[in-house]
Design a protein around this motif. Structure first.
Motif, PDB file in Angstrom:
ATOM      1  N   VAL A 195      -1.523   6.054   1.640  1.00 20.21           N
ATOM      2  CA  VAL A 195      -2.191   4.968   2.463  1.00 20.21           C
ATOM      3  C   VAL A 195      -1.946   4.202   2.607  1.00 20.21           C
ATOM      4  CG1 VAL A 195      -4.390   4.743   2.585  1.00 20.21           C
ATOM      5  CG2 VAL A 195      -3.922   7.034   1.830  1.00 20.21           C
ATOM      6  N   PHE A 196      -1.791   3.413   1.523  1.00 27.63           N
ATOM      7  CA  PHE A 196      -1.407   1.887   2.101  1.00 27.63           C
ATOM      8  C   PHE A 196      -0.066   1.173   2.063  1.00 27.63           C
ATOM      9  CE2 PHE A 196      -0.632   0.358  -2.367  1.00 27.63           C
ATOM     10  CZ  PHE A 196      -1.589   0.925  -3.040  1.00 27.63           C
ATOM     11  N   CYS A 197       1.099   2.195   1.346  1.00 27.53           N
ATOM     12  CA  CYS A 197       2.283   1.697   1.664  1.00 27.53           C
ATOM     13  C   CYS A 197       2.134   2.075   3.072  1.00 27.53           C
ATOM     14  CB  CYS A 197       2.808   3.060   0.921  1.00 27.53           C
ATOM     15  SG  CYS A 197       3.061   2.371  -0.466  1.00 27.53           S
ATOM     16  N   VAL A 216      -5.854   1.345  13.323  1.00 28.89           N
ATOM     17  CA  VAL A 216      -5.384   2.660  12.278  1.00 28.89           C
ATOM     18  C   VAL A 216      -4.464   2.135  11.715  1.00 28.89           C
ATOM     19  CG1 VAL A 216      -5.469   4.843  11.790  1.00 28.89           C
ATOM     20  CG2 VAL A 216      -7.072   4.084  13.417  1.00 28.89           C
ATOM     21  N   ILE A 217      -3.326   2.359  11.856  1.00 31.83           N
ATOM     22  CA  ILE A 217      -2.222   2.185  11.053  1.00 31.83           C
ATOM     23  C   ILE A 217      -2.773   0.782  10.202  1.00 31.83           C
ATOM     24  CG2 ILE A 217       0.277   2.033  10.565  1.00 31.83           C
ATOM     25  CD1 ILE A 217       0.468   3.477  12.532  1.00 31.83           C
ATOM     26  N   ALA A 218      -3.256   0.053  11.200  1.00 35.05           N
ATOM     27  CA  ALA A 218      -2.968  -1.627  10.174  1.00 35.05           C
ATOM     28  C   ALA A 218      -4.106  -1.257   8.988  1.00 35.05           C
ATOM     29  CB  ALA A 218      -3.002  -2.220  11.388  1.00 35.05           C
ATOM     30  N   GLY A 251      -6.776   8.796   7.861  1.00 33.50           N
ATOM     31  CA  GLY A 251      -7.935   9.081   8.309  1.00 33.50           C
ATOM     32  C   GLY A 251      -8.472   9.931   6.661  1.00 33.50           C
ATOM     33  N   VAL A 252      -7.749  10.387   6.595  1.00 31.65           N
ATOM     34  CA  VAL A 252      -8.796  11.287   5.400  1.00 31.65           C
ATOM     35  C   VAL A 252      -8.846  11.002   4.341  1.00 31.65           C
ATOM     36  CG1 VAL A 252      -8.135  13.860   3.711  1.00 31.65           C
ATOM     37  CG2 VAL A 252      -7.430  14.005   6.215  1.00 31.65           C
ATOM     38  N   PRO A 289     -12.999   9.039   3.524  1.00 34.83           N
ATOM     39  CA  PRO A 289     -13.660   8.474   2.213  1.00 34.83           C
ATOM     40  C   PRO A 289     -14.830   6.457   2.443  1.00 34.83           C
ATOM     41  CG  PRO A 289     -11.957   8.404   1.208  1.00 34.83           C
ATOM     42  CD  PRO A 289     -11.803   9.387   3.108  1.00 34.83           C
ATOM     43  N   ILE A 290     -14.333   6.278   3.502  1.00 35.90           N
ATOM     44  CA  ILE A 290     -15.537   5.165   3.730  1.00 35.90           C
ATOM     45  C   ILE A 290     -16.730   5.457   4.019  1.00 35.90           C
ATOM     46  CG2 ILE A 290     -15.761   2.725   5.419  1.00 35.90           C
ATOM     47  CD1 ILE A 290     -12.660   2.308   4.360  1.00 35.90           C
TER      48      ILE A 290
END
Lengths: 319, 264
Positions: free
Chosen positions: B145-147, B107-109, A45-46, A51-52
């Motif tokens: 984040v993307f891991c 959100v996780i995906a 989220g953060v 950021p988006i």
């Protein structure tokens, strides 16, 4: 959601904050859920959703004098600059430059998707027809390139396509051409690189849907007098359609935002959206325009995903 | 299921050659790259003889070594954080049904769906807006984040394959929740955790676009360094370092694949 009884807290007045927390976690399902899922959601989220949102906001800000942005000065200049340019008379005229890059990106991504389908479908079908013990090995072989560095994989294509590269040398050795043909830094090179980068995304979902295919349906088609071609057209392809659609989305979406492939294999005249965005943050130093372009790309991607989900994610049980 | 291929009706013309073409297309560039990395010639694509010299040149290059060091620091830190939070989330998601579950999954995906260039730009703007100095820390945050989804998916898959009766049996035998988790769930979950961690590690090592945007001076990772080398020109050094990266990825993925398939 049941709220735990709180009276027991008053029974033990000497709780330290830590044991109080542990106690809460033990007794409240909701608190435990938040504690477990919270960290992942907080990080994404953060550092991703926020950021988006910020990017969308920056796209509506005034461009800074020396790059950057003027915070608090709102304008739609970036979106106007995307579509129009001021001509010599000071009037706004349609600016074809950026639209052309968007159009090229759409065309190259579409061609890439179709090529991946043409190459990937036979491979997925072949894999689905193999005995189980070979299938896992084949899936593994398909996934290896996916996990290897995209930059390095695209670089390998430079070695193949450059004027004294393997493709030209082979063609000349076979006597098919007299002198090297220009392959690198063309739209063809970009398409080859994109197809190469995203092929596994096409093969795996199609394989997944073909693997589940009920063989008796195809055999029934044969029994009813269908030849192979009709059985393929009328039974196999329709049943593989969810996989095909998923594959097309998974290839089309990242192709559209590709940055490395056009950067390495395309020339300055073969920019795609990704390179255009990068140039606004690099050389052009126009952050609002870069943010607007990125937001446009994101919107297209989310729209494509939504359309896919609406069409192919039916409620469970209706398959 | 071998009847599939034995039934003559299942032999569709063109399918086997199509598959052969597919695998050739997939592997030819990789083999060509590895082959040329052993070429002694200074000209990167003209074969004149076998040599290991370029690997020596690469391994003695301090810039490459420090970039590789940065890559390892980033990948290790991002993997540790991402795998920890992914494990917690997967445990909660596997055990509980609740309102908003689809939202949490979405959100996780999310990092998987967003084009990398968009993530890169948004993350850069975020750090700049907050006045956070770009450097190794910003790279680590972005990678973490993307891991998360890459770590989450194998753990979740493994949890779904676990028999819920096992921790219940432990509870019947008077294990408390923590004991049941440590002595029963966790050992069974290890292959999934390890597999997820390895995938995160690989993905972090490979990621270029995001790193390119949020790496400050002195925080160059290996892919960013290689990109700079390719910009300057095609050289045998690039072939050697690229081949090394390929091999490291392939070894890791193979390990992750084998670990993930360990007896359930």
């Amino acid at each position: 959601m049941a709220v735990p009884p709180t009276d027991s807290l008053s029974d033990s007045p000497s709780l330290s904050p830590l044991t109080a927390l542990a106690d809460l976690l033990r007794r409240s399902r909701r608190a435990r859920l938040i504690a477990l899922i919270g960290p992942a959601l907080l990080i994404i989220g953060v550092f991703m959703l926020l950021p988006i949102g910020l990017m969308a906001y920056v796209s509506m800000l005034e461009r800074g004098v020396n790059g950057g942005v003027q915070w608090g000065v709102h304008t739609v200049d970036a979106y106007v600059a995307f579509l129009f340019e001021e001509n010599l008379l000071g009037d706004l005229a349609i600016n074809p430059d950026y639209l052309q890059i968007f159009a090229r990106s759409f065309i190259l991504s579409s061609v890439t998707t179709l090529a991946c389908l043409a190459i990937g479908f036979p491979a997925a079908f072949y894999m689905a027809l193999q005995p189980a013990k070979y299938r896992n090995l084949l899936i593994f072989l398909v996934t290896i390139p996916f996990w290897t560095n995209l930059l390095v994989r695209n670089y390998a294509w430079i070695l193949l396509l450059r004027s004294n590269g393997l493709v030209n040398e082979s063609l000349m050795g076979l006597g098919l051409i007299d002198q090297p043909i220009t392959l690198l830094y063309t739209n063809v090179a970009i398409t080859l690189g994109l197809v190469y980068s995203f092929l596994p995304f096409m093969v795996l979902p199609i394989y997944a849907s073909l693997e589940k295919l009920d063989l008796r349906l195809v055999e029934a088609a044969f029994d009813l007098g269908a030849n192979k071609r009709r059985a393929f057209q009328r039974v196999i392809v329709p049943l593989a359609l969810p996989g095909i659609a998923a594959g097309c989305i998974l290839v089309f979406v990242p192709s559209l935002g590709a940055f490395i492939t056009p950067e390495l294999l395309g020339g300055s005249k073969s920019m795609m959206i990704g390179n255009l965005i990068q140039s606004q943050f690099g050389a052009a130093r126009n952050w609002p325009l870069g943010a607007a372009l990125a937001f446009a790309l994101l919107s297209i991607v989310l729209l494509a995903m939504t359309l896919y989900l609406m069409r192919f994610r039916r409620p469970p049980g209706r398959g | 299921m071998s009847r599939r291929s034995k039934n003559p009706l299942w032999r569709f013309p063109g399918i086997a050659p199509g598959a052969a073409f597919f695998f050739a297309y997939l592997y030819l560039p990789i083999f060509v790259l590895i082959a040329f990395s052993f070429n002694e010639n200074r000209q990167a694509t003209i074969w004149t003889g076998f040599s290991l010299d370029w690997y020596g040149v690469v391994l003695r290059n301090d810039d490459i070594l420090s970039a590789a060091g940065n890559s390892l620091i980033v990948a290790t830190t991002a993997t540790l954080i991402a795998t920890s939070v992914a494990l917690l989330a997967a445990l909660a998601m596997a055990r509980h049904r609740f309102r908003g579950e689809d939202g949490v999954n979405a959100v996780i995906a999310f990092p998987l769906i967003i084009p990398e260039i968009v993530t890169a730009v948004a993350t850069l703007l975020f750090f700049v807006a907050l006045g956070i100095q770009l450097g190794l820390t910003t790279v680590i945050i972005a990678h973490t984040v993307f891991c998360i989804p890459f770590a989450y998916l194998p753990i979740r898959a493994r949890l779904q394959g676990l028999d819920p009766a096992l921790p219940e049996a432990a509870a019947d035998l008077y294990a408390n929740e923590i004991q049941a988790f440590r002595r029963v769930t966790l050992p069974l979950l290890w292959p999934g955790i390890l597999s997820g961690a390895m995938l995160s590690f690989i993905i972090s090592l490979d990621t270029f676009t995001i790193t390119y945007f949020v790496a400050g001076p002195g925080a160059t990772t290996l892919p960013v360094y290689i990109f700079g080398m390719i910009r300057i020109g095609i050289t045998p050094e690039v072939n050697a370092i690229s081949a090394l990266m390929l091999v490291v990825s392939i070894v890791f993925v193979t390990l992750s694949f084998l670990v993930g398939r360990l007896r359930r």
